[in-house]
Design an enzyme around this catalytic site. Structure first.
Site, PDB file in Angstrom:
ATOM      1  N   ALA A  15      -6.908   2.546   7.531  1.00  0.00           N
ATOM      2  CA  ALA A  15      -5.377   2.668   7.697  1.00  0.00           C
ATOM      3  C   ALA A  15      -5.316   3.214   9.455  1.00  0.00           C
ATOM      4  CB  ALA A  15      -4.860   3.650   6.992  1.00  0.00           C
TER       5      ALA A  15
ATOM      6  N   ASP B  96      -4.654   9.969   4.551  1.00  0.00           N
ATOM      7  CA  ASP B  96      -4.966  10.708   5.770  1.00  0.00           C
ATOM      8  C   ASP B  96      -3.839  11.712   6.046  1.00  0.00           C
ATOM      9  OD1 ASP B  96      -2.739   9.248   6.624  1.00  0.00           O
ATOM     10  OD2 ASP B  96      -4.050   7.566   7.315  1.00  0.00           O
TER      11      ASP B  96
ATOM     12  N   SER C 283      -6.966   2.174  13.511  1.00  0.00           N
ATOM     13  CA  SER C 283      -6.142   1.812  14.654  1.00  0.00           C
ATOM     14  C   SER C 283      -6.357   2.732  15.821  1.00  0.00           C
ATOM     15  CB  SER C 283      -4.548   1.822  14.174  1.00  0.00           C
ATOM     16  OG  SER C 283      -4.247   0.958  13.065  1.00  0.00           O
TER      17      SER C 283
ATOM     18  N   ARG D 253       4.367  14.915  25.657  1.00  0.00           N
ATOM     19  CA  ARG D 253       3.577  16.176  26.244  1.00  0.00           C
ATOM     20  C   ARG D 253       2.003  15.829  25.374  1.00  0.00           C
ATOM     21  NH1 ARG D 253       7.220  16.323  28.654  1.00  0.00           N
ATOM     22  NH2 ARG D 253       8.521  18.264  29.232  1.00  0.00           N
TER      23      ARG D 253
ATOM     24  N   ASP E  93      -2.733  12.837  22.002  1.00  0.00           N
ATOM     25  CA  ASP E  93      -1.588  12.502  21.098  1.00  0.00           C
ATOM     26  C   ASP E  93      -1.782  13.173  19.807  1.00  0.00           C
ATOM     27  OD1 ASP E  93      -0.427  11.149  23.156  1.00  0.00           O
ATOM     28  OD2 ASP E  93      -0.317   9.136  22.249  1.00  0.00           O
TER      29      ASP E  93
ATOM     30  N   ASP F  12       0.826  -1.227  -0.082  1.00  0.00           N
ATOM     31  CA  ASP F  12      -0.129   0.037   0.047  1.00  0.00           C
ATOM     32  C   ASP F  12       0.881   1.524   0.145  1.00  0.00           C
ATOM     33  OD1 ASP F  12      -2.448  -1.546  -0.008  1.00  0.00           O
ATOM     34  OD2 ASP F  12      -2.542  -1.127   1.942  1.00  0.00           O
TER      35      ASP F  12
END
Length: 286
Positions: A183, A142, A187, A152, A171, A67
């Site tokens: 993709a 994406d 997750s 942080r 995050d 991919d």
């Protein structure tokens, strides 16, 4: 006579077994294979120049790899309006429609016009620093804003059509096309949507808030993501997992549907849900 450009990830086809098989099939079924020049070495960055080299002299492009190879090739091929087919030499292969044992049949179908085209939306991103546009790019899968290696929390204020949706602490955020829903967004806990849908997905990455959830909006909307002014470290913007830019407090991204699409060739009768079941639900790790 159809001219078919061939792009190979030589790290996945080191002996060129499948590339040679593809070229032989193209010629056997009455087509002409167009290959880039090769200087004896290979790096993934070479693919960009190879695609430019062949695209002015072919009617479509077939790439051999995973991919990542498909995305790398498509990010240039779309500029020429050329349809693309992927042959899977990787492990998952959501974008690469054809398996190694199906090469000859796929070529026969293409050269006899037994295929369909899917138009997949892309996203454009514009990065602003101090109110000035400093970078723009397009994404097939994406656009990810993440804290990178900095331990942080990243505070990201997200707007849709200038309306504040949420301030996400965590995050980062994945903004994905329907193609990219399987993709990184998946997750991170995002939903799976059909790849030809007219949607944009916004999925927080490890949000430090109980009420935070992924959301889906129309691809007619414009999205703005702002990094909090107090963030003094360097975060990262990643496009299709391949291009990286630094972003810090006060910077912001504007994201919307691109004017162009990626044209993906489909020669298999397997529908999206069959592929989803085999690639995700019933997947076996090698």
């Amino acid at each position: 006579m159809k001219k078919i450009g061939v792009i190979t990830n030589r790290e996945k086809d080191k002996g060129l077994k499948y590339t040679n098989q593809l070229v032989e099939s193209i010629e056997k079924h009455g087509g002409q294979a167009v290959l880039p020049t090769y200087d004896g070495s290979f790096q993934m960055d070479d693919i960009d120049n190879q695609v430019v080299e062949i695209c002015n002299n072919c009617d479509m492009v077939i790439c051999l790899g995973g991919d990542g190879t498909f995305l790398r090739t498509a990010r240039t091929a779309y500029l020429y309006g050329l349809p693309m087919l992927g042959i899977n030499l990787g492990s998952l292969g959501f974008l690469t429609d054809v398996e190694k044992g199906e090469i000859d049949k796929a070529v026969e179908n293409i050269l006899n016009n037994r295929f369909c085209l899917e138009d997949r939306i892309m996203l454009t991103s514009k990065l602003y620093k101090d109110g000035k546009l400093i970078a723009r790019d397009v994404a097939i899968n994406d656009i990810v804003i993440s804290r990178g290696g900095i331990p942080r929390i990243l505070h990201l204020s997200t707007y849709i059509d200038n309306n504040l949706v949420e301030m996400f602490p965590g995050d980062g955020i994945v903004v994905a096309t329907p193609t990219g829903s399987t993709a990184y967004s998946l997750s991170a806990g995002g939903p799976i949507v059909e790849p030809t849908s007219g949607l944009i997905l916004i999925t927080p990455i490890c949000p430090h808030i109980l009420s935070s959830r992924a959301l889906i909006t129309s691809d007619m909307r414009k999205i703005k993501i702002c990094v909090s002014q107090g963030f003094e470290h360097k975060a990262t913007v990643t496009v299709d997992g391949q291009k990286n830019l630094e972003i810090t407090g006060g910077d912001y991204l504007e994201i919307e549907k691109a004017n162009s699409t990626v044209k993906i060739i489909r020669v298999n009768s397997k529908n999206f849900f069959t592929v989803l079941r085999s690639k995700i639900y019933e997947r076996k790790e090698e």
